[in-house]
Structures are given as structure tokens and as C-alpha cells.
Design a protein around this motif. Structure first.
Motif, PDB file in Angstrom:
ATOM      1  N   LEU A  21       5.115   6.512   7.296  1.00  0.00           N
ATOM      2  CA  LEU A  21       4.627   7.830   7.485  1.00  0.00           C
ATOM      3  C   LEU A  21       3.953   8.183   8.938  1.00  0.00           C
ATOM      4  O   LEU A  21       3.893   9.461   9.237  1.00  0.00           O
ATOM      5  CB  LEU A  21       3.483   8.157   6.362  1.00  0.00           C
ATOM      6  N   GLY A  22       3.574   7.028   9.615  1.00  0.00           N
ATOM      7  CA  GLY A  22       3.048   7.345  10.981  1.00  0.00           C
ATOM      8  C   GLY A  22       1.777   8.122  11.101  1.00  0.00           C
ATOM      9  O   GLY A  22       1.194   8.499  12.072  1.00  0.00           O
ATOM     10  N   VAL A  23       0.897   7.937   9.800  1.00  0.00           N
ATOM     11  CA  VAL A  23      -0.324   8.320   9.932  1.00  0.00           C
ATOM     12  C   VAL A  23      -1.378   7.274   9.072  1.00  0.00           C
ATOM     13  O   VAL A  23      -0.732   6.458   8.147  1.00  0.00           O
ATOM     14  CB  VAL A  23      -0.693   9.764   9.181  1.00  0.00           C
ATOM     15  N   PRO A  24      -2.646   7.427   9.030  1.00  0.00           N
ATOM     16  CA  PRO A  24      -3.395   6.602   8.155  1.00  0.00           C
ATOM     17  C   PRO A  24      -3.269   6.795   6.733  1.00  0.00           C
ATOM     18  O   PRO A  24      -3.384   8.249   6.442  1.00  0.00           O
ATOM     19  CB  PRO A  24      -4.874   6.683   8.515  1.00  0.00           C
ATOM     20  N   ILE A  25      -3.523   6.057   5.617  1.00  0.00           N
ATOM     21  CA  ILE A  25      -3.245   6.402   4.323  1.00  0.00           C
ATOM     22  C   ILE A  25      -4.389   5.422   3.674  1.00  0.00           C
ATOM     23  O   ILE A  25      -4.782   4.612   4.253  1.00  0.00           O
ATOM     24  CB  ILE A  25      -1.920   6.006   3.540  1.00  0.00           C
ATOM     25  N   ALA A  26      -4.446   5.729   2.517  1.00  0.00           N
ATOM     26  CA  ALA A  26      -5.458   5.041   1.637  1.00  0.00           C
ATOM     27  C   ALA A  26      -5.182   5.355   0.250  1.00  0.00           C
ATOM     28  O   ALA A  26      -4.656   6.151  -0.271  1.00  0.00           O
ATOM     29  CB  ALA A  26      -6.902   5.358   1.973  1.00  0.00           C
TER      30      ALA A  26
ATOM     31  N   PHE B  12       3.092   6.370  -2.110  1.00  0.00           N
ATOM     32  CA  PHE B  12       3.392   7.292  -0.686  1.00  0.00           C
ATOM     33  C   PHE B  12       4.913   7.088  -0.455  1.00  0.00           C
ATOM     34  O   PHE B  12       5.271   8.078   0.318  1.00  0.00           O
ATOM     35  CB  PHE B  12       2.564   6.546   0.490  1.00  0.00           C
ATOM     36  N   TYR B  13       5.351   5.958  -0.852  1.00  0.00           N
ATOM     37  CA  TYR B  13       6.835   5.688  -0.185  1.00  0.00           C
ATOM     38  C   TYR B  13       7.734   5.370  -1.569  1.00  0.00           C
ATOM     39  O   TYR B  13       7.032   4.435  -2.170  1.00  0.00           O
ATOM     40  CB  TYR B  13       6.933   4.769   0.906  1.00  0.00           C
ATOM     41  N   LYS B  14       8.710   5.708  -1.885  1.00  0.00           N
ATOM     42  CA  LYS B  14       9.669   5.095  -2.776  1.00  0.00           C
ATOM     43  C   LYS B  14      11.061   5.024  -2.229  1.00  0.00           C
ATOM     44  O   LYS B  14      11.619   5.932  -1.349  1.00  0.00           O
ATOM     45  CB  LYS B  14       9.802   6.246  -3.824  1.00  0.00           C
ATOM     46  N   ARG B  15      11.722   4.060  -2.225  1.00  0.00           N
ATOM     47  CA  ARG B  15      12.972   3.628  -1.726  1.00  0.00           C
ATOM     48  C   ARG B  15      14.008   4.547  -2.158  1.00  0.00           C
ATOM     49  O   ARG B  15      14.066   4.780  -3.605  1.00  0.00           O
ATOM     50  CB  ARG B  15      13.414   2.115  -1.664  1.00  0.00           C
ATOM     51  N   ALA B  16      14.890   4.989  -1.669  1.00  0.00           N
ATOM     52  CA  ALA B  16      16.091   5.610  -2.387  1.00  0.00           C
ATOM     53  C   ALA B  16      16.928   4.542  -2.844  1.00  0.00           C
ATOM     54  O   ALA B  16      17.087   3.454  -2.404  1.00  0.00           O
ATOM     55  CB  ALA B  16      17.235   6.330  -1.189  1.00  0.00           C
ATOM     56  N   ARG B  17      17.565   4.969  -4.119  1.00  0.00           N
ATOM     57  CA  ARG B  17      18.246   4.023  -5.043  1.00  0.00           C
ATOM     58  C   ARG B  17      19.726   4.309  -5.264  1.00  0.00           C
ATOM     59  O   ARG B  17      19.995   5.644  -4.975  1.00  0.00           O
ATOM     60  CB  ARG B  17      17.767   3.800  -6.372  1.00  0.00           C
TER      61      ARG B  17
ATOM     62  N   LYS C 212      -5.333  13.679   8.111  1.00  0.00           N
ATOM     63  CA  LYS C 212      -4.863  14.710   8.758  1.00  0.00           C
ATOM     64  C   LYS C 212      -5.345  14.443  10.399  1.00  0.00           C
ATOM     65  O   LYS C 212      -4.841  14.976  11.224  1.00  0.00           O
ATOM     66  CB  LYS C 212      -5.767  15.911   8.174  1.00  0.00           C
ATOM     67  N   GLY C 213      -5.938  13.238  10.442  1.00  0.00           N
ATOM     68  CA  GLY C 213      -6.585  12.783  11.829  1.00  0.00           C
ATOM     69  C   GLY C 213      -5.679  11.459  11.772  1.00  0.00           C
ATOM     70  O   GLY C 213      -4.844  11.126  11.245  1.00  0.00           O
ATOM     71  N   ARG C 214      -6.339  10.653  13.015  1.00  0.00           N
ATOM     72  CA  ARG C 214      -5.842   9.368  13.137  1.00  0.00           C
ATOM     73  C   ARG C 214      -6.778   8.257  12.836  1.00  0.00           C
ATOM     74  O   ARG C 214      -6.579   7.051  13.072  1.00  0.00           O
ATOM     75  CB  ARG C 214      -5.767   9.207  14.846  1.00  0.00           C
ATOM     76  N   ARG C 215      -8.065   8.408  12.322  1.00  0.00           N
ATOM     77  CA  ARG C 215      -9.044   7.291  12.080  1.00  0.00           C
ATOM     78  C   ARG C 215      -8.699   6.946  10.670  1.00  0.00           C
ATOM     79  O   ARG C 215      -8.424   7.260   9.638  1.00  0.00           O
ATOM     80  CB  ARG C 215     -10.435   7.951  12.002  1.00  0.00           C
ATOM     81  N   VAL C 216      -8.825   5.496  10.803  1.00  0.00           N
ATOM     82  CA  VAL C 216      -8.330   4.775   9.612  1.00  0.00           C
ATOM     83  C   VAL C 216      -9.303   4.229   8.452  1.00  0.00           C
ATOM     84  O   VAL C 216     -10.464   3.769   9.124  1.00  0.00           O
ATOM     85  CB  VAL C 216      -7.697   3.294   9.960  1.00  0.00           C
ATOM     86  N   PRO C 217      -9.179   4.664   7.337  1.00  0.00           N
ATOM     87  CA  PRO C 217     -10.407   4.334   6.364  1.00  0.00           C
ATOM     88  C   PRO C 217     -10.108   2.731   5.890  1.00  0.00           C
ATOM     89  O   PRO C 217      -8.933   2.383   5.934  1.00  0.00           O
ATOM     90  CB  PRO C 217     -10.009   5.243   5.133  1.00  0.00           C
TER      91      PRO C 217
ATOM     92  N   LEU D  11       0.781  -1.271  -0.189  1.00  0.00           N
ATOM     93  CA  LEU D  11      -0.066   0.008   0.072  1.00  0.00           C
ATOM     94  C   LEU D  11       0.704   1.357   0.158  1.00  0.00           C
ATOM     95  O   LEU D  11       0.729   2.183  -0.808  1.00  0.00           O
ATOM     96  CB  LEU D  11      -0.757  -0.008   1.265  1.00  0.00           C
ATOM     97  N   GLU D  12       1.839   1.193   0.768  1.00  0.00           N
ATOM     98  CA  GLU D  12       2.628   2.644   0.717  1.00  0.00           C
ATOM     99  C   GLU D  12       3.404   2.667  -0.569  1.00  0.00           C
ATOM    100  O   GLU D  12       3.793   3.730  -1.011  1.00  0.00           O
ATOM    101  CB  GLU D  12       3.793   2.153   2.119  1.00  0.00           C
ATOM    102  N   ALA D  13       3.651   1.547  -1.310  1.00  0.00           N
ATOM    103  CA  ALA D  13       4.305   1.614  -2.301  1.00  0.00           C
ATOM    104  C   ALA D  13       3.367   1.986  -3.560  1.00  0.00           C
ATOM    105  O   ALA D  13       3.882   1.890  -4.897  1.00  0.00           O
ATOM    106  CB  ALA D  13       5.158   0.159  -2.741  1.00  0.00           C
ATOM    107  N   GLY D  14       2.311   2.006  -3.176  1.00  0.00           N
ATOM    108  CA  GLY D  14       1.198   2.196  -4.238  1.00  0.00           C
ATOM    109  C   GLY D  14       0.799   1.255  -5.280  1.00  0.00           C
ATOM    110  O   GLY D  14       0.626   1.432  -6.313  1.00  0.00           O
ATOM    111  N   MET D  15       1.175  -0.198  -4.856  1.00  0.00           N
ATOM    112  CA  MET D  15       0.963  -1.245  -5.798  1.00  0.00           C
ATOM    113  C   MET D  15      -0.574  -1.597  -5.616  1.00  0.00           C
ATOM    114  O   MET D  15      -1.011  -1.967  -4.483  1.00  0.00           O
ATOM    115  CB  MET D  15       1.981  -2.473  -5.404  1.00  0.00           C
ATOM    116  N   PRO D  16      -1.076  -2.245  -6.693  1.00  0.00           N
ATOM    117  CA  PRO D  16      -2.505  -2.446  -6.805  1.00  0.00           C
ATOM    118  C   PRO D  16      -2.477  -3.701  -6.117  1.00  0.00           C
ATOM    119  O   PRO D  16      -1.673  -4.693  -6.336  1.00  0.00           O
ATOM    120  CB  PRO D  16      -2.960  -2.260  -8.061  1.00  0.00           C
ATOM    121  N   LEU D  17      -3.802  -3.997  -5.365  1.00  0.00           N
ATOM    122  CA  LEU D  17      -4.177  -5.577  -5.018  1.00  0.00           C
ATOM    123  C   LEU D  17      -5.408  -5.928  -5.923  1.00  0.00           C
ATOM    124  O   LEU D  17      -6.388  -5.340  -5.833  1.00  0.00           O
ATOM    125  CB  LEU D  17      -4.358  -5.496  -3.598  1.00  0.00           C
ATOM    126  N   TYR D  18      -5.334  -7.165  -6.159  1.00  0.00           N
ATOM    127  CA  TYR D  18      -6.515  -7.571  -6.875  1.00  0.00           C
ATOM    128  C   TYR D  18      -7.668  -7.900  -6.064  1.00  0.00           C
ATOM    129  O   TYR D  18      -7.507  -8.253  -4.909  1.00  0.00           O
ATOM    130  CB  TYR D  18      -6.391  -9.015  -7.735  1.00  0.00           C
TER     131      TYR D  18
END
Length: 372
Positions: free
Chosen positions: A328-333, A367-372, A297-302, A236-243
Motif C-alpha cells: 500500500l505504500g503507507v503504514p497500516i495496523a 488490507f490486501y486480497k490477491r486476484a483469483r 494518513k501520515g508516515r509514522r508507524v504504529p 498483516l496486509e492479508a489481515g491474518m491474526p498472529l498469536y
């Protein structure tokens, strides 16, 4: 009467390690061994070891193997060099996505198609049906392989201590036959975490020996066993789709923002071509909802299925995947939203979480991309 979930060759080992097990796509799989946050962070900073033996391997062989796959899949598979792999999709005649796949070209006339566990039978049936008239054999090899993955920045050092295969020369989305800790393996530089790493296809009888060897080699490098739970937050952080979340038969690759995998310029006609040409045209002129990232911007998870709304409370989209992000320390979607609200920084976007409109920021994926 319900079917008993299948067990991987490492089932007893997972239980001995105290894993929390779950039924996933008809398989008994480790969800976590301890803290999923710790497992996630290990993959981001050191390394994690996964059992992915639930994935579906299908071998396609014969003089017509390349032609069959060019016809059956949306990618130009005949253009893949021996020893390389390609991310692609298999679609229905109406353009809907049956599954997303990785195809490895093992030899001139031999390919391995790796399908998601939940779709392996569907993909096998579709390839078998589409093989009519081609000089090629489609073989169910799901029982022929166990699949282990070592992922994270320390994974090259861990694996190189167990093999003399040329890992430095192994490019991303490539695979080579080799021996790891005395075990014959297909060593692939692929993964689903957003980190560097390797996937090792081996005989199920060798799986435990290889797991123990990797565990030993990684002990001083921070390697930990990892379950499916952290695999989901990593992808999810890497933005990869899940079937079943970002991809489905209701969507074409163009709807999912993955039109690049469809190769209209290949010589072969392919299943779904006409519908996909229409989908490409629609996407260019009046784009459907776009897949975007949302940061809380808050703490609730979608969660998947929650509505995305604008400042007036009008529904403008739908969450496909959501979780707390350990990095990231916060909820993402991830969510499909109307194009008018898809630009990063769009103001006034919220997620309806059980009747409360929680503010979220629209961001570009990943959301996240590793340093290369």
C-alpha cells in the motif's frame, strides 16, 4: 543461564546466504537476507522461499483420534476429509485461546496438528492431558519434520517443475503425499502470506536438498529467500491474526471476530464449550471491541500496544500489529476498537504515537486480497 536457541536443519545455509538471524520462540531463525521490502514484494509478484521449521508438529493417531480432537479443539475435526486441512483453535475451559492451529487429516485415524512455535509445548501438553479416556496417541513430532514454504504467484509453476503430484487438483487447505525433487514430502496448499503457495513437510535430513532444488527451479521466476520479517508484513496486509498480538488467552474466538471456527453443532462436548456459548451470546448482544484495519494518513508507524483515540483524545482501542505496508505504500495496523468506532470510514480516529495523535482511517480487513 539462558537456553541456547534451537537451530533448524537449514541453519548453516541461512548463514551462508548472509541472513540476519534472530531468536524467535526459542529458535534461531532468519529475519531477513537483504531488504525485507524486496522479499515482501517478491512474494506478492513472483515467489518467496521460507524456512518454517520452527512450527510445532504434533501427530494424533488411533481409532479415537477424531473423537479426541473433537473434544480437545473447538472445530469439528471428525468432519475433515482425508487429505484436507482445517484452521481451528484450542481453548482453555474459560474460552481463552491457547493457540490457533492447522489440522491435517493424513489418514482415517491419523492427524497432524501444526501449532505456533511459541505455543507448541502448551498445545502438546493440553492435547496429552485431554487424551485421557480416548483410544488415541498424542506424539511430539517437532523433530521429525522440517517445513519449507514457497509462496507467491509463481509458486505453482516452480513446484510443478519438481514434482509429478497433481498440484492443479490440490485445493486450498488440502495436502497430499508426494515427491519433490526426489524428496518425500507432504505437499500442502496452505500459507500465511495472502498469496497462493505451498508448505512442504519433509525429513530434516532432506531439507537442504529440497531448498537447493527449489532455489534452482525458481531462479528464472524471481524466487528469493525470505525471512520472518516479511512474513509478518505479508500476513498483516492479508489481515491474518498472529498469536500474542491479535490472539491470546485473554480473548475468546468471538472476541477476535473468529467465532466461525467454533462448531457448537458437533456431537462431541468440547473443552470450553460453556464459556464459549456465553461469549457467543455476549458478542451477539453487546459486542466487545472489534478487530479493524487502520491506514495511516501520515508516515509514522504504529506499534503493538499503542492506544487508538477518538477526536477528543479518549482511548477507544489498542493497536495489536503495525508496520509500513510495502504493497500500500503507507503504514497500516490492526487494532481492537470500540464498536462505535469500528465502521469503515469512521472519522476522527487517531493513534497515539509517543504523545502525538496521528490520523488514521478505519478500513475493513484484509488490507490486501490477491486476484483469483
Amino acid at each position: 543461564m539462558t537456553d541456547t536457541p534451537r537451530k533448524t536443519a537449514l541453519d548453516a545455509l541461512h548463514r551462508a546466504l548472509g541472513a540476519t538471524m534472530t531468536d524467535f520462540a526459542g529458535w534461531d531463525m532468519p529475519l531477513r537476507y537483504g531488504s525485507e521490502r524486496d522479499e515482501h514484494n517478491a512474494v506478492r509478484t513472483t515467489a518467496g522461499l521460507f524456512d518454517l521449521s520452527h512450527m510445532g508438529e504434533i501427530t494424533v493417531t488411533g481409532p479415537g483420534a477424531a473423537a479426541l480432537l473433537d473434544h480437545a479443539l473447538v472445530g469439528s475435526i471428525s468432519a475433515v476429509a482425508v487429505g484436507r486441512a482445517r484452521y481451528t483453535m484450542i481453548c482453555r475451559e474459560d474460552g481463552g485461546i491457547l493457540d490457533d492451529l492447522i489440522v491435517y487429516r493424513l489418514a482415517e485415524d491419523t492427524y497432524m496438528v501444526v501449532a505456533n512455535a511459541s505455543n507448541a509445548q502448551v498445545v502438546l501438553d493440553a492435547l496429552t492431558e485431554r487424551s485421557a479416556g480416548f483410544d488415541a496417541e498424542v506424539r511430539d513430532d517437532r523433530d521429525a519434520y522440517a517445513l519449507l514454504a514457497v509462496q507467491g504467484p509463481e509458486s505453482p509453476a516452480i513446484l510443478s517443475s519438481l514434482t509429478d503430484a497433481d498440484l492443479d487438483g490440490l485445493k486450498y487447505y488440502a495436502g497430499l503425499p508426494g515427491t519433490v525433487a526426489g524428496v518425500p514430502a507432504l505437499i500442502a496448499r496452505t500459507g500465511y502470506t495472502g498469496e497462493d503457495g505451498f508448505e512442504l513437510f519433509v525429513d530434516p535430513a532432506d531439507a537442504e536438498k529440497l531448498w537447493q532444488a527449489l532455489t534452482g527451479a525458481g531462479r528464472d521466476r524471481g524466487l528469493v529467500p525470505c525471512g520472518l520479517s516479511c512474513r509478518d508484513t505479508l500476513r498483516l496486509e492479508a489481515g491474518m491474526p498472529l498469536y500474542g498480538h491479535e490472539l491470546s488467552t485473554e480473548l475468546t474466538p468471538f472476541d477476535a471476530g473468529l467465532g466461525r471456527v467454533v462448531k457448537f453443532d458437533k456431537a462431541a462436548d468440547f473443552v470450553g464449550r460453556k464459556a464459549l456459548e456465553a461469549a457467543a451470546e455476549r458478542a451477539a448482544t453487546s459486542p466487545p471491541r472489534k478487530l479493524v484495519g487502520l491506514v495511516a494518513k501520515g508516515r509514522r508507524v504504529p506499534r503493538a500496544g499503542f492506544s487508538v483515540v477518538d477526536a477528543e483524545g479518549t482511548v477507544i482501542g489498542r493497536v495489536t500489529s503495525g508496520a509500513p505496508s510495502p504493497t500500500l505504500g503507507v503504514p497500516i495496523a490492526m487494532a481492537y476498537v470500540d464498536p462505535a468506532h469500528a465502521e469503515p470510514g469512521t472519522a476522527g480516529v487517531a493513534v497515539d504515537i509517543r504523545g502525538t495523535h496521528e490520523p488514521y482511517e478505519v478500513v475493513a480487513l484484509p488490507f490486501y486480497k490477491r486476484a483469483r
